[in-house]
Design an enzyme around this catalytic site. Structure first.
Site, PDB file in Angstrom:
ATOM      1  N   ASN A  40       0.876  -1.169   0.000  1.00  9.05           N
ATOM      2  CA  ASN A  40       0.000   0.000   0.000  1.00  9.05           C
ATOM      3  C   ASN A  40       0.913   1.218   0.000  1.00  9.05           C
ATOM      4  OD1 ASN A  40      -1.751   2.070   0.505  1.00  9.05           O
ATOM      5  ND2 ASN A  40      -2.381   1.375   2.540  1.00  9.05           N
ATOM      6  N   LYS A  71       0.141   4.213  -0.320  1.00  5.74           N
ATOM      7  CA  LYS A  71      -0.498   5.410   0.255  1.00  5.74           C
ATOM      8  C   LYS A  71      -0.263   6.615  -0.666  1.00  5.74           C
ATOM      9  CE  LYS A  71      -0.211   3.265   4.761  1.00  5.74           C
ATOM     10  NZ  LYS A  71      -0.104   3.406   6.216  1.00  5.74           N
ATOM     11  N   HIS A 122      -9.566   1.307   5.045  1.00  6.09           N
ATOM     12  CA  HIS A 122      -8.265   1.487   5.697  1.00  6.09           C
ATOM     13  C   HIS A 122      -8.420   2.456   6.870  1.00  6.09           C
ATOM     14  CE1 HIS A 122      -4.126   2.669   6.412  1.00  6.09           C
ATOM     15  NE2 HIS A 122      -3.803   1.506   5.865  1.00  6.09           N
ATOM     16  N   GLU A 153      -6.754   4.882   7.801  1.00  6.59           N
ATOM     17  CA  GLU A 153      -6.574   6.301   7.451  1.00  6.59           C
ATOM     18  C   GLU A 153      -7.843   6.864   6.811  1.00  6.59           C
ATOM     19  OE1 GLU A 153      -2.860   5.633   5.429  1.00  6.59           O
ATOM     20  OE2 GLU A 153      -2.034   5.072   7.378  1.00  6.59           O
ATOM     21  N   GLU A 158      -5.301  -4.615  10.778  1.00  6.16           N
ATOM     22  CA  GLU A 158      -4.273  -3.591  10.958  1.00  6.16           C
ATOM     23  C   GLU A 158      -4.543  -2.847  12.261  1.00  6.16           C
ATOM     24  OE1 GLU A 158      -2.445  -2.539   6.849  1.00  6.16           O
ATOM     25  OE2 GLU A 158      -4.038  -1.132   7.299  1.00  6.16           O
ATOM     26  N   GLY A 197       2.636   2.569  10.849  1.00  2.00           N
ATOM     27  CA  GLY A 197       3.593   3.652  10.669  1.00  2.00           C
ATOM     28  C   GLY A 197       4.314   4.052  11.944  1.00  2.00           C
ATOM     29  N   SER A 208       3.520  -1.905  10.388  1.00  2.00           N
ATOM     30  CA  SER A 208       4.974  -1.987  10.563  1.00  2.00           C
ATOM     31  C   SER A 208       5.550  -3.357  10.219  1.00  2.00           C
ATOM     32  CB  SER A 208       5.361  -1.565  11.985  1.00  2.00           C
ATOM     33  OG  SER A 208       4.983  -0.213  12.219  1.00  2.00           O
TER      34      SER A 208
HETATM   35  P1  13P Z   1       3.056   0.609   7.750  1.00  2.00           P
HETATM   36  O1  13P Z   1       3.575  -0.684   7.146  1.00  2.00           O
HETATM   37  O2  13P Z   1       3.773   1.814   7.269  1.00  2.00           O
HETATM   38  O3  13P Z   1       2.944   0.505   9.240  1.00  2.00           O
HETATM   39  O4  13P Z   1       1.552   0.785   7.193  1.00  2.00           O
HETATM   40  C1  13P Z   1       0.666  -0.263   7.328  1.00  2.00           C
HETATM   41  C2  13P Z   1      -0.545   0.032   6.532  1.00  2.00           C
HETATM   42  O5  13P Z   1      -1.320   0.905   6.867  1.00  2.00           O
HETATM   43  C3  13P Z   1      -0.766  -0.751   5.307  1.00  2.00           C
HETATM   44  O6  13P Z   1      -2.046  -0.549   4.794  1.00  2.00           O
END
Ligand code: 13P
Length: 255
Positions: free
Chosen positions: A10, A12, A98, A100, A170, A176, A216
């Site tokens: 992803n 982003k 997601h 976010e 997640e 992150g 992560s």
């Molecule tokens: P990270 O791997 O940066 O923690 O992000 C995870 C994520 O949100 C994948 O959709």
């Protein structure tokens, strides 16, 4: 039931078109031209780079998908992208719900449910992301939160649709942050999710559905996570931006 692991990137809101193409090329090179055939590899670039990434990845065995969509075929929805458009670009999967999207953009379970259903309508595999915030886990509410996201997000789906889809667990506190759920905590939640799906949709569907872990995931922890019996893949943010790191994640070796 053997489930083929799904390792997904992803990206982003990262990468211009040229950066995306370069990363896709670098990834292919790192993987010797194709992904290992016992796992599925998926890249979800920003919308603006999907077409170019498609040109780079066509015929390689690596799939591409999207990070979000609006659940209508078309219409007056300024700034949105439809599942019909994504299918037209050859996307196979779309991430829905997601954290976010939930927390920065205020998406609720009802809209997310519409997105899951719209994905199926247009032949896209929905990756439904669920996960609790830190305060929920500290209060022991992580299963209740995830259960509500599943119950509302999957409303109206058939057992056959459940069997075909992907759930991404997640935990929000692990995204992150460099904090990863321990392999045991991830396994516990994945088992809970599969058990819940089994009770609602039957054991066959629950055994077929892929449950990815996200938060992560790195080259240093992927092997242990993938060693867990109910962890069927990874949804990778930060570490997927670097072709070398992501290639190592793709080549995970569960002990
Ligand atoms: P990270 O791997 O940066 O923690 O992000 C995870 C994520 O949100 C994948 O959709």
């Amino acid at each position: 039931m053997t489930r083929t692991p799904l390792i997904a990137a992803n990206w982003k809101m990262h990468k211009t078109v040229s950066e995306a193409v370069q990363t896709a090329r670098d990834l292919l090179e790192q993987l010797g031209g194709a992904p290992p055939d016992d796992r599925t590899v998926l890249i979800c670039p920003p919308f603006t780079a999907i077409m170019a990434v498609r040109e780079t990845l066509t015929g390689t065995g690596i799939l591409w998908g999207a990070q979000n969509m609006y659940p209508r075929a078309d219409g007056a929805f300024t700034g949105e992208i439809s599942p019909r458009m994504l299918a037209d670009l050859g996307c196979t999967h779309v991430i829905v719900g997601h954290s976010e999207r939930r927390h920065i953009f205020g998406e609720g379970n009802q809209l997310i449910n519409e997105k899951v259903r719209a994905a199926f309508e247009f032949g896209l595999v929905p990756i439904l992301a669920v996960g609790e915030r830190l305060e929920h886990r500290q209060a022991g509410l992580e299963e209740a939160v995830v259960e509500e996201q599943l119950a509302k997000g999957l409303m109206g789906l058939s057992a056959d649709q459940i069997r075909q889809m992907v759930i991404a667990y997640e935990p929000v506190w692990a995204i992150g942050t460099g904090e990863t759920a321990s392999p045991e905590d991830a396994q516990a939640m994945h088992r809970f999710i599969r058990g819940w799906l089994g009770a609602q949709y039957g054991e066959d569907a629950a055994q077929a559905v892929l449950i990815q872990y996200g938060g992560s995931v790195k080259p240093t922890n992927v092997d242990q996570l993938m060693a867990q019996p109910d962890v069927d893949g990874a949804l990778v943010g930060g570490a997927s931006l670097d072709a070398e790191q992501f290639a190592r994640i793709v080549r995970f070796q569960a002990p």
